[in-house]
Design a protein around this motif. Structure first.
Motif, PDB file in Angstrom:
ATOM      1  N   PHE A   2       0.825  -1.197   0.000  1.00 34.83           N
ATOM      2  CA  PHE A   2       0.000   0.000   0.000  1.00 34.83           C
ATOM      3  C   PHE A   2       0.865   1.254   0.000  1.00 34.83           C
ATOM      4  O   PHE A   2       2.003   1.240   0.455  1.00 34.83           O
ATOM      5  CB  PHE A   2      -0.905   0.016   1.238  1.00 34.83           C
ATOM      6  N   THR A   4       0.662   5.609   0.887  1.00 34.02           N
ATOM      7  CA  THR A   4      -0.074   6.578   1.689  1.00 34.02           C
ATOM      8  C   THR A   4      -0.267   7.846   0.859  1.00 34.02           C
ATOM      9  O   THR A   4       0.706   8.456   0.419  1.00 34.02           O
ATOM     10  CB  THR A   4       0.700   6.919   2.976  1.00 34.02           C
ATOM     11  N   SER A   9      -4.848   8.646   3.638  1.00 34.25           N
ATOM     12  CA  SER A   9      -5.519   7.385   3.338  1.00 34.25           C
ATOM     13  C   SER A   9      -4.550   6.425   2.647  1.00 34.25           C
ATOM     14  O   SER A   9      -3.540   6.830   2.080  1.00 34.25           O
ATOM     15  CB  SER A   9      -6.748   7.616   2.456  1.00 34.25           C
ATOM     16  N   LYS A  10      -4.881   5.141   2.723  1.00 35.13           N
ATOM     17  CA  LYS A  10      -4.057   4.092   2.115  1.00 35.13           C
ATOM     18  C   LYS A  10      -4.703   3.658   0.805  1.00 35.13           C
ATOM     19  O   LYS A  10      -5.927   3.626   0.674  1.00 35.13           O
ATOM     20  CB  LYS A  10      -3.934   2.884   3.040  1.00 35.13           C
ATOM     21  N   GLN A  11      -3.849   3.316  -0.152  1.00 35.72           N
ATOM     22  CA  GLN A  11      -4.314   2.862  -1.457  1.00 35.72           C
ATOM     23  C   GLN A  11      -3.369   1.777  -1.935  1.00 35.72           C
ATOM     24  O   GLN A  11      -2.171   1.828  -1.659  1.00 35.72           O
ATOM     25  CB  GLN A  11      -4.310   4.038  -2.425  1.00 35.72           C
ATOM     26  N   TYR A  13      -0.828  -0.164  -4.087  1.00 33.46           N
ATOM     27  CA  TYR A  13       0.249   0.282  -4.966  1.00 33.46           C
ATOM     28  C   TYR A  13      -0.098  -0.087  -6.397  1.00 33.46           C
ATOM     29  O   TYR A  13      -0.394  -1.238  -6.699  1.00 33.46           O
ATOM     30  CB  TYR A  13       1.555  -0.380  -4.516  1.00 33.46           C
ATOM     31  N   ASP A  46       6.283  -0.703   1.785  1.00 31.43           N
ATOM     32  CA  ASP A  46       4.876  -0.648   2.166  1.00 31.43           C
ATOM     33  C   ASP A  46       4.613   0.605   3.001  1.00 31.43           C
ATOM     34  O   ASP A  46       5.332   0.887   3.958  1.00 31.43           O
ATOM     35  CB  ASP A  46       4.492  -1.901   2.969  1.00 31.43           C
ATOM     36  N   GLY A  47       3.602   1.365   2.594  1.00 26.50           N
ATOM     37  CA  GLY A  47       3.230   2.571   3.325  1.00 26.50           C
ATOM     38  C   GLY A  47       3.923   3.830   2.833  1.00 26.50           C
ATOM     39  O   GLY A  47       3.713   4.917   3.379  1.00 26.50           O
ATOM     40  N   LYS A  49       4.828   7.227   1.082  1.00 25.46           N
ATOM     41  CA  LYS A  49       3.971   8.337   0.666  1.00 25.46           C
ATOM     42  C   LYS A  49       4.051   8.475  -0.851  1.00 25.46           C
ATOM     43  O   LYS A  49       5.110   8.289  -1.440  1.00 25.46           O
ATOM     44  CB  LYS A  49       4.429   9.644   1.308  1.00 25.46           C
TER      45      LYS A  49
END
Length: 146
Positions: A2, A4, A9-11, A13, A46-47, A49
């Motif tokens: 994912f 940020t 919010s998370k989306q 990849y 992961d995570g 930005k």
């Protein structure tokens, strides 16, 4: 994995966005699309930005600059231009998109100077110039002439 987004919010990849941007960066250049992407993917976690993903692409293109690959300079410059556009227009915009000229004209030079002068970022004397003539002379396609 994912990412940020700016709003926190998370989306998921989306590698196709990376591929599109990388393809733009190396278009017409003697720079390996796959090498640039592979180098960039080493910097993704992961995570991360979304703004850091573009920075990773810029750094990756910069790392490819060498005597064997001097045109990577232009790929890095194109990616940096996308970053500038995204900061100015608050959205990811590739310079070759046909609506860049429309966006340039929606946000005039006078608009930017009127915002910057009260913040002390620009000398107020600039507002005395013929900003309409300067605005008319701006050709967005010149952004890619380097």
């Amino acid at each position: 994995m994912f990412v940020t987004k700016r709003d926190g919010s998370k989306q998921a990849y989306d590698v196709t966005k990376i591929q599109k941007l990388t393809a733009f960066a190396v278009q017409g250049l003697d720079v390996s699309h796959s090498e640039l992407e592979a180098n960039m993917h080493l910097k993704i976690f992961d995570g991360i930005k979304t703004t850091d993903i573009l920075d990773a692409q810029i750094i990756s293109a910069g790392e490819l600059i060498s005597m064997k690959c001097p045109q990577a300079t232009f790929a890095a410059a194109r990616l940096l231009l996308v970053k500038v556009y995204s900061e100015i227009y608050d959205k990811r915009l590739l310079p070759e998109e046909k609506d860049i000229g429309v966006i340039y004209r929606q946000h005039t030079l006078r608009d930017y100077l009127s915002i910057a002068v009260p913040h002390g970022q620009i000398n107020p004397v600039l507002l005395d110039y013929d900003l309409d003539a300067l605005q008319a002379a701006i050709e967005p396609e010149n952004d890619l002439r380097f």
